[in-house]
Write an enzyme that holds these catalytic residues in place. Structure first.
Site, PDB file in Angstrom:
ATOM      1  CE  LYS A   1      -4.302   0.417   2.435  1.00 18.78           C
ATOM      2  NZ  LYS A   1      -5.085   0.024   3.582  1.00 18.78           N
ATOM      3  CB  ILE A   2       2.214   3.282  -2.519  1.00 19.20           C
ATOM      4  CG1 ILE A   2       2.861   1.894  -2.826  1.00 19.20           C
ATOM      5  CG2 ILE A   2       2.916   4.612  -2.666  1.00 19.20           C
ATOM      6  CD1 ILE A   2       4.438   1.968  -2.348  1.00 19.20           C
TER       7      ILE A   2
END
Ligand code: E4P
Length: 219
Positions: free
Chosen positions: A85-86
């Site tokens: 997750k960015i």
């Protein structure tokens, strides 16, 4: 068919959802790790992976591009179904561009999306999931579901290979509306998953059936 993910880092909740037969994946974030009482992202994520046959998202905590890339390299090496997750910020978009070019890099969950143009940008940067935070938009007096609808339309018009992920779900109406808006994935807090299977009318109906059966069986 829309997939159902659980939005938690709590292993008991994940086990329970899995046993209900309705678990296509899991999303976590630093707040959910805090609630689960663990700071060991890798150990907790590996335990989740043992229970889930589907994508499991773990979030980076760096905010600079190089730091996110380094964390992503590590996280993506843990298992073939781990997604990184960015956050959807300029340095995150640069990181997504780089990570998505790796042979194992098409496992990006772009998080903290609050507008269709942010969703457009993460799709261009190579993310696989665009996580739209519906509840937080609603909390601010905006229309979170409209962002899901418009993103769905944009992705369909241009044929983007990026899935619309309805996140920050607060209640079962959000689930119904996300399904109708064409979300590919809905990630649910455990209490919403539980509420989905219940209705006071079902409980009252069951009580009446059982009471009537008792009468006829004992006559
Ligand atoms: C998504 O992946 C996030 O973990 C999540 O849905 C955040 O929702 P919240 O607004 O309930 O914190």
């Amino acid at each position: 068919m829309a997939k159902i993910f659980l939005d938690t880092a709590n292993l008991d909740e994940i086990r329970e959802a899995r046993d209900m037969g309705l678990l296509d994946g899991v999303t976590t974030n630093p707040t959910l790790m805090m609630r689960a009482g663990t700071a060991d992202l890798k150990a907790n994520t590996l335990k989740i992976i043992e229970m889930v046959d589907g994508p499991v998202s773990a979030e980076v905590v760096s905010t600079d591009t190089d730091g996110m890339i380094a964390e992503a390299r590590d996280i993506l090496s843990w298992a073939p179904n781990v997604y990184v997750k960015i956050p959807t910020i300029p340095s995150g978009l640069k990181a997504m561009k780089e990570i998505s070019s790796w042979p194992n890099g098409r496992r990006i969950n772009a998080t903290l999306i609050f507008s269709p143009v942010q969703a457009y940008m993460v799709a261009r940067a190579g993310a696989s999931f665009a996580s739209i935070f519906i509840g937080r938009l609603d909390d601010a007096g905006l229309d979170g579901m409209e962002v899901v609808r418009q993103t769905r339309e944009i992705f369909d018009i241009y044929g983007f290979d990026c899935q619309v992920l309805a996140a920050s779900i607060r209640h079962t109406q959000h689930v119904t509306q996300s399904l109708l808006a064409g979300a590919d994935i809905i990630t649910l807090p455990f209490d919403v998953l539980q509420k989905m299977s219940r209705s006071p009318f079902t409980d009252a109906g069951l009580q009446r059936f059982l009471a009537d059966w008792e009468k006829v069986a004992s006559s």
